[in-house]
Scaffold this motif. Structure first.
Motif, PDB file in Angstrom:
ATOM      1  N   GLN A 137      -2.756  25.092  29.108  1.00  0.00           N
ATOM      2  CA  GLN A 137      -2.777  24.049  28.091  1.00  0.00           C
ATOM      3  C   GLN A 137      -1.388  23.868  27.481  1.00  0.00           C
ATOM      4  OE1 GLN A 137      -4.632  24.728  24.174  1.00  0.00           O
ATOM      5  NE2 GLN A 137      -5.895  22.943  24.591  1.00  0.00           N
ATOM      6  N   GLU A 140       0.685  21.799  29.782  1.00  0.00           N
ATOM      7  CA  GLU A 140       0.215  20.413  29.769  1.00  0.00           C
ATOM      8  C   GLU A 140       0.707  19.673  28.533  1.00  0.00           C
ATOM      9  OE1 GLU A 140      -4.048  18.064  29.423  1.00  0.00           O
ATOM     10  OE2 GLU A 140      -3.991  20.056  30.345  1.00  0.00           O
ATOM     11  N   LEU A 141       0.658  20.350  27.386  1.00  0.00           N
ATOM     12  CA  LEU A 141       1.110  19.725  26.145  1.00  0.00           C
ATOM     13  C   LEU A 141       2.625  19.497  26.152  1.00  0.00           C
ATOM     14  CD1 LEU A 141      -1.041  21.715  23.563  1.00  0.00           C
ATOM     15  CD2 LEU A 141      -1.296  19.304  24.163  1.00  0.00           C
ATOM     16  N   GLN A 143       4.463  18.910  28.772  1.00  0.00           N
ATOM     17  CA  GLN A 143       4.714  17.755  29.629  1.00  0.00           C
ATOM     18  C   GLN A 143       4.370  16.458  28.910  1.00  0.00           C
ATOM     19  OE1 GLN A 143       6.156  17.626  32.769  1.00  0.00           O
ATOM     20  NE2 GLN A 143       6.150  15.439  32.255  1.00  0.00           N
ATOM     21  N   ARG A 144       3.272  16.480  28.171  1.00  0.00           N
ATOM     22  CA  ARG A 144       2.872  15.274  27.425  1.00  0.00           C
ATOM     23  C   ARG A 144       3.922  14.913  26.366  1.00  0.00           C
ATOM     24  NH1 ARG A 144      -2.133  12.752  26.357  1.00  0.00           N
ATOM     25  NH2 ARG A 144      -1.606  10.708  25.502  1.00  0.00           N
ATOM     26  N   GLU A 145       4.493  15.921  25.737  1.00  0.00           N
ATOM     27  CA  GLU A 145       5.526  15.666  24.736  1.00  0.00           C
ATOM     28  C   GLU A 145       6.772  15.060  25.369  1.00  0.00           C
ATOM     29  OE1 GLU A 145       6.119  19.317  22.639  1.00  0.00           O
ATOM     30  OE2 GLU A 145       4.371  19.011  21.341  1.00  0.00           O
ATOM     31  N   ASP A 147       6.717  13.169  28.059  1.00  0.00           N
ATOM     32  CA  ASP A 147       6.342  11.811  28.455  1.00  0.00           C
ATOM     33  C   ASP A 147       6.283  10.859  27.265  1.00  0.00           C
ATOM     34  OD1 ASP A 147       6.128  12.760  31.023  1.00  0.00           O
ATOM     35  OD2 ASP A 147       3.943  12.990  30.959  1.00  0.00           O
ATOM     36  N   GLU A 148       5.857  11.372  26.105  1.00  0.00           N
ATOM     37  CA  GLU A 148       5.646  10.517  24.929  1.00  0.00           C
ATOM     38  C   GLU A 148       6.689  10.796  23.846  1.00  0.00           C
ATOM     39  OE1 GLU A 148       3.738   8.267  25.452  1.00  0.00           O
ATOM     40  OE2 GLU A 148       2.167   8.936  26.813  1.00  0.00           O
ATOM     41  N   PHE A 168       2.183  17.515  19.948  1.00  0.00           N
ATOM     42  CA  PHE A 168       0.819  17.441  20.461  1.00  0.00           C
ATOM     43  C   PHE A 168       0.188  18.830  20.376  1.00  0.00           C
ATOM     44  CE2 PHE A 168       2.599  13.736  22.801  1.00  0.00           C
ATOM     45  CZ  PHE A 168       1.784  12.786  22.229  1.00  0.00           C
ATOM     46  N   PRO A 212      -3.741  14.633  21.589  1.00  0.00           N
ATOM     47  CA  PRO A 212      -3.303  13.714  22.643  1.00  0.00           C
ATOM     48  C   PRO A 212      -4.435  12.939  23.300  1.00  0.00           C
ATOM     49  CG  PRO A 212      -3.235  15.980  23.419  1.00  0.00           C
ATOM     50  CD  PRO A 212      -3.539  16.051  21.948  1.00  0.00           C
ATOM     51  N   GLU A 218      -3.504   7.700  21.612  1.00  0.00           N
ATOM     52  CA  GLU A 218      -3.160   7.084  22.891  1.00  0.00           C
ATOM     53  C   GLU A 218      -2.637   5.665  22.689  1.00  0.00           C
ATOM     54  OE1 GLU A 218      -6.789   7.439  25.070  1.00  0.00           O
ATOM     55  OE2 GLU A 218      -6.235   9.396  25.929  1.00  0.00           O
ATOM     56  N   ALA A 221       0.841   5.840  21.267  1.00  0.00           N
ATOM     57  CA  ALA A 221       1.813   6.191  22.300  1.00  0.00           C
ATOM     58  C   ALA A 221       2.176   4.970  23.137  1.00  0.00           C
ATOM     59  CB  ALA A 221       1.256   7.308  23.180  1.00  0.00           C
TER      60      ALA A 221
END
Length: 270
Positions: A137, A140-141, A143-145, A147-148, A168, A212, A218, A221
């Motif tokens: 997790q 994953e978070l 990577q999301r940070e 991306d966003e 996130f 997220p 969403e 973002a």
């Protein structure tokens, strides 16, 4: 006396409950002032939990964890209903993990002194990064940070001076956001107690955790990617911050503006 109370707790729980409701706060003060008897006093603590099956001891919570080294999860709140509604427990509850509720005024000091019990760490779910999903997790978070980043930078810019950062989080399921203290920081409950006692307290700057997977996050973002300078992002940042303050029982810095933002949002939805 402590041996007698331990026996009462084990064999006559209803009688011990009556004693606890009258004098439990005094026993908890002993955890702060009597280090030599901390382990014995900790064994006499009763607290509610996310299982909602009545007061439990720390020993019973450890027994329910079974084998392993999983920590006891704790949440400090002003009252039981506030604890049950807290966004901080959403992900843990969804995964079936028990969270112990500490709702007495003295509990801020208790949790500062009681860092483990019978080999299990006591971890506050309202502080630091909460990762019920573990290492996968976290990756994953992160990577999301990446991306966003446009969204996080827009919110951090708007809330500069009010939050230490925006990230996130894995601690949320239903709520869009929540404010989080870092380990060792002064929590909202302690802050209110100190203010009531007349102490000057420097402004707290906490991290705003975002969910997220929440539809609102969403959409924010997507807006940040398409229109990073949109004034709507500033309004949404203020709404998220104000909503997170209200969820924990803290006052709003600008109630008039928050009320106007809510009114505008309601008008747009009608």
């Amino acid at each position: 006396v402590l041996d007698a109370l331990e026996g009462l707790c084990d064999t006559r729980r209803d009688d011990y409950l009556r004693f606890w409701r009258a004098f439990g706060g005094v026993l908890k003060e002993g955890l702060v002032t009597d280090a030599a008897r901390k382990e014995v006093l900790a064994g006499l603590i009763l607290c509610e939990s996310s299982r909602d099956e009545g007061p439990t001891t720390l020993a019973e919570a450890v027994q329910r964890l079974g084998e392993g080294d999983e920590p006891l999860l704790c949440l400090l709140a002003d009252d039981l209903e506030g604890a049950r509604r807290s966004p901080h427990i959403e992900a843990w509850r969804a995964r079936g993990r028990e969270v112990l509720y500490f709702t007495d005024p003295v509990d801020e000091w208790v949790l500062e002194r009681l860092d483990e019990f019978r080999g299990r760490k006591l971890v506050r779910v309202d502080r630091g990064p909460s990762l019920p999903g573990g290492e996968s997790q976290r990756e994953e978070l992160e990577q999301r940070e990446r991306d966003e980043r446009a969204l996080l930078e827009a919110l951090e810019s708007r809330l500069e001076g009010r939050v230490a950062g925006v990230r996130f989080s894995g601690r949320l399921v239903d709520s869009p956001s929540v404010l989080v203290d870092e380990p060792g920081g002064v929590g909202p409950h302690m802050e209110r107690l100190m203010r009531q006692a007349g102490h000057e307290i420097p402004p707290r700057r906490r991290t705003l955790d975002l969910n997220p997977a929440h539809p609102l996050v969403e959409r924010m973002a997507a807006l940040a990617r398409e229109q990073p300078a949109s004034p709507r992002l500033a309004d949404l940042a203020d709404l998220h911050h104000g909503q997170a303050l209200l969820a924990e029982g803290s006052p709003l810095p600008d109630p008039t503006r928050f009320g106007q933002l809510v009114s505008d949002m309601m008008l747009a939805a009608v």
